[in-house]
Design an enzyme around this catalytic site. Sequence first.
Site, PDB file in Angstrom:
ATOM      1  N   TYR A   1     -49.499   2.254   4.484  1.00 20.29           N
ATOM      2  CA  TYR A   1     -50.445   2.776   5.477  1.00 20.29           C
ATOM      3  C   TYR A   1     -50.887   1.756   6.523  1.00 20.29           C
ATOM      4  O   TYR A   1     -51.643   2.102   7.432  1.00 20.29           O
ATOM      5  CB  TYR A   1     -51.679   3.351   4.761  1.00 20.29           C
ATOM      6  CG  TYR A   1     -51.332   4.491   3.837  1.00 20.29           C
ATOM      7  CD1 TYR A   1     -50.728   5.644   4.326  1.00 20.29           C
ATOM      8  CD2 TYR A   1     -51.581   4.411   2.466  1.00 20.29           C
ATOM      9  CE1 TYR A   1     -50.390   6.693   3.482  1.00 20.29           C
ATOM     10  CE2 TYR A   1     -51.253   5.456   1.616  1.00 20.29           C
ATOM     11  CZ  TYR A   1     -50.655   6.596   2.129  1.00 20.29           C
ATOM     12  OH  TYR A   1     -50.317   7.626   1.304  1.00 20.29           O
TER      13      TYR A   1
ATOM     14  N   ARG B   1     -55.958  -0.972   0.439  1.00 14.19           N
ATOM     15  CA  ARG B   1     -54.874  -0.851  -0.535  1.00 14.19           C
ATOM     16  C   ARG B   1     -53.640  -0.276   0.161  1.00 14.19           C
ATOM     17  O   ARG B   1     -53.745   0.316   1.215  1.00 14.19           O
ATOM     18  CB  ARG B   1     -55.253   0.104  -1.670  1.00 14.19           C
ATOM     19  CG  ARG B   1     -56.554  -0.227  -2.322  1.00 14.19           C
ATOM     20  CD  ARG B   1     -56.471  -0.222  -3.831  1.00 14.19           C
ATOM     21  NE  ARG B   1     -57.731  -0.761  -4.358  1.00 14.19           N
ATOM     22  CZ  ARG B   1     -58.831  -0.031  -4.548  1.00 14.19           C
ATOM     23  NH1 ARG B   1     -58.805   1.248  -4.320  1.00 14.19           N
ATOM     24  NH2 ARG B   1     -59.932  -0.594  -4.992  1.00 14.19           N
TER      25      ARG B   1
ATOM     26  N   HIS C   1     -50.269  11.916  10.737  1.00 11.77           N
ATOM     27  CA  HIS C   1     -50.064  11.117   9.521  1.00 11.77           C
ATOM     28  C   HIS C   1     -49.677   9.699   9.897  1.00 11.77           C
ATOM     29  O   HIS C   1     -48.892   9.486  10.835  1.00 11.77           O
ATOM     30  CB  HIS C   1     -48.952  11.707   8.645  1.00 11.77           C
ATOM     31  CG  HIS C   1     -49.284  13.063   8.147  1.00 11.77           C
ATOM     32  ND1 HIS C   1     -50.236  13.288   7.188  1.00 11.77           N
ATOM     33  CD2 HIS C   1     -48.802  14.281   8.507  1.00 11.77           C
ATOM     34  CE1 HIS C   1     -50.329  14.583   6.970  1.00 11.77           C
ATOM     35  NE2 HIS C   1     -49.480  15.214   7.764  1.00 11.77           N
TER      36      HIS C   1
ATOM     37  N   ASN D   1     -55.857  14.523  10.082  1.00 12.13           N
ATOM     38  CA  ASN D   1     -55.072  13.935   8.996  1.00 12.13           C
ATOM     39  C   ASN D   1     -55.746  14.400   7.713  1.00 12.13           C
ATOM     40  O   ASN D   1     -56.759  13.840   7.290  1.00 12.13           O
ATOM     41  CB  ASN D   1     -55.043  12.408   9.069  1.00 12.13           C
ATOM     42  CG  ASN D   1     -54.123  11.828   7.990  1.00 12.13           C
ATOM     43  OD1 ASN D   1     -53.710  12.522   7.064  1.00 12.13           O
ATOM     44  ND2 ASN D   1     -53.811  10.549   8.105  1.00 12.13           N
TER      45      ASN D   1
ATOM     46  N   PRO E   1     -59.077  13.157   2.275  1.00  9.36           N
ATOM     47  CA  PRO E   1     -59.356  12.354   1.086  1.00  9.36           C
ATOM     48  C   PRO E   1     -58.637  11.013   1.054  1.00  9.36           C
ATOM     49  O   PRO E   1     -57.456  10.923   1.403  1.00  9.36           O
ATOM     50  CB  PRO E   1     -58.889  13.250  -0.071  1.00  9.36           C
ATOM     51  CG  PRO E   1     -57.985  14.246   0.549  1.00  9.36           C
ATOM     52  CD  PRO E   1     -58.463  14.454   1.946  1.00  9.36           C
ATOM     53  N   ASN E   2     -59.391  10.026   0.621  1.00  6.69           N
ATOM     54  CA  ASN E   2     -58.925   8.654   0.376  1.00  6.69           C
ATOM     55  C   ASN E   2     -58.665   7.841   1.644  1.00  6.69           C
ATOM     56  O   ASN E   2     -58.399   6.640   1.552  1.00  6.69           O
ATOM     57  CB  ASN E   2     -57.672   8.641  -0.529  1.00  6.69           C
ATOM     58  CG  ASN E   2     -57.963   9.215  -1.896  1.00  6.69           C
ATOM     59  OD1 ASN E   2     -58.964   8.846  -2.517  1.00  6.69           O
ATOM     60  ND2 ASN E   2     -57.139  10.140  -2.362  1.00  6.69           N
TER      61      ASN E   2
ATOM     62  N   ALA F   1     -53.810  14.156   1.342  1.00  5.46           N
ATOM     63  CA  ALA F   1     -53.012  14.927   0.378  1.00  5.46           C
ATOM     64  C   ALA F   1     -53.282  16.430   0.444  1.00  5.46           C
ATOM     65  O   ALA F   1     -52.442  17.229   0.011  1.00  5.46           O
ATOM     66  CB  ALA F   1     -53.271  14.402  -1.030  1.00  5.46           C
TER      67      ALA F   1
ATOM     68  N   GLU G   1     -51.677  17.868  13.884  1.00  8.62           N
ATOM     69  CA  GLU G   1     -51.542  17.205  12.579  1.00  8.62           C
ATOM     70  C   GLU G   1     -51.155  15.733  12.793  1.00  8.62           C
ATOM     71  O   GLU G   1     -50.280  15.440  13.616  1.00  8.62           O
ATOM     72  CB  GLU G   1     -50.441  17.923  11.785  1.00  8.62           C
ATOM     73  CG  GLU G   1     -50.140  17.320  10.445  1.00  8.62           C
ATOM     74  CD  GLU G   1     -48.953  18.003   9.739  1.00  8.62           C
ATOM     75  OE1 GLU G   1     -48.078  18.569  10.432  1.00  8.62           O
ATOM     76  OE2 GLU G   1     -48.915  17.939   8.501  1.00  8.62           O
TER      77      GLU G   1
ATOM     78  N   ARG H   1     -40.829  10.421   2.301  1.00  9.75           N
ATOM     79  CA  ARG H   1     -41.444   9.983   1.036  1.00  9.75           C
ATOM     80  C   ARG H   1     -41.113  10.987  -0.083  1.00  9.75           C
ATOM     81  O   ARG H   1     -40.110  11.684   0.006  1.00  9.75           O
ATOM     82  CB  ARG H   1     -42.945   9.802   1.262  1.00  9.75           C
ATOM     83  CG  ARG H   1     -43.233   8.737   2.334  1.00  9.75           C
ATOM     84  CD  ARG H   1     -44.707   8.544   2.562  1.00  9.75           C
ATOM     85  NE  ARG H   1     -45.359   8.051   1.348  1.00  9.75           N
ATOM     86  CZ  ARG H   1     -46.692   8.022   1.197  1.00  9.75           C
ATOM     87  NH1 ARG H   1     -47.480   8.456   2.167  1.00  9.75           N
ATOM     88  NH2 ARG H   1     -47.214   7.558   0.086  1.00  9.75           N
TER      89      ARG H   1
END
Length: 156
Positions: A36, A31, A114, A88, A23-24, A91, A112, A121
């Site tokens: 990122y 943004r 990221h 990835n 997601p996203n 969330a 995995e 974070r």
Amino acid sequence: MPASPPPASSEPSRRRILVLNGPNLNLLGQREPDVYGHATLADIGALLEARASELGLQVECRQSNHEGVLLDWLQRAEAEGFAAVLLNAGAYTHTSIALLDAIRAIALPVIEVHLSDPAKREEFRHLSYVGMAAVDTVQGLGAQSYVVALERAAAL
Ligand code: CA2
């Protein structure tokens, strides 16, 4: 006269790696570049294609905002002929026991990935259900995390 079969290709088939984004991640490059980076998902796809061709691999990149779609893609990956998955999960990494179960249920290795380093974070990003089942994790290197993950997949 019966048609003759096509000549056998002299090119050996390249191992296929499935790259799944959650997601996203379709918003990448638009943004939060401080977190990122500036690369879009299409830029990352192009980086992966270039490295895959050097490694003798083939990549297919997909993105979904829907947990169930990611689960379906994971479950079908082996039957679709993939040798490994880079994931990835965005969330969902920190919330989805369903993804954990799916990764455990399939025979393919999942790495995995990221962009950021979730461990540096907010506390709620420190738990990774994906990481509990993945064979490896690459994080905190921006777009390069995907390239390093692909290199690890090549070595599996
Ligand atoms: O660092 C990563 O790759 C993450 O998987 C990104 C997820 C985050 O929830 C994870 O903790 C770490 C968020 C992806 C959202 O992507 C955006 C991209 C541009 C603008 C807003 C969000």
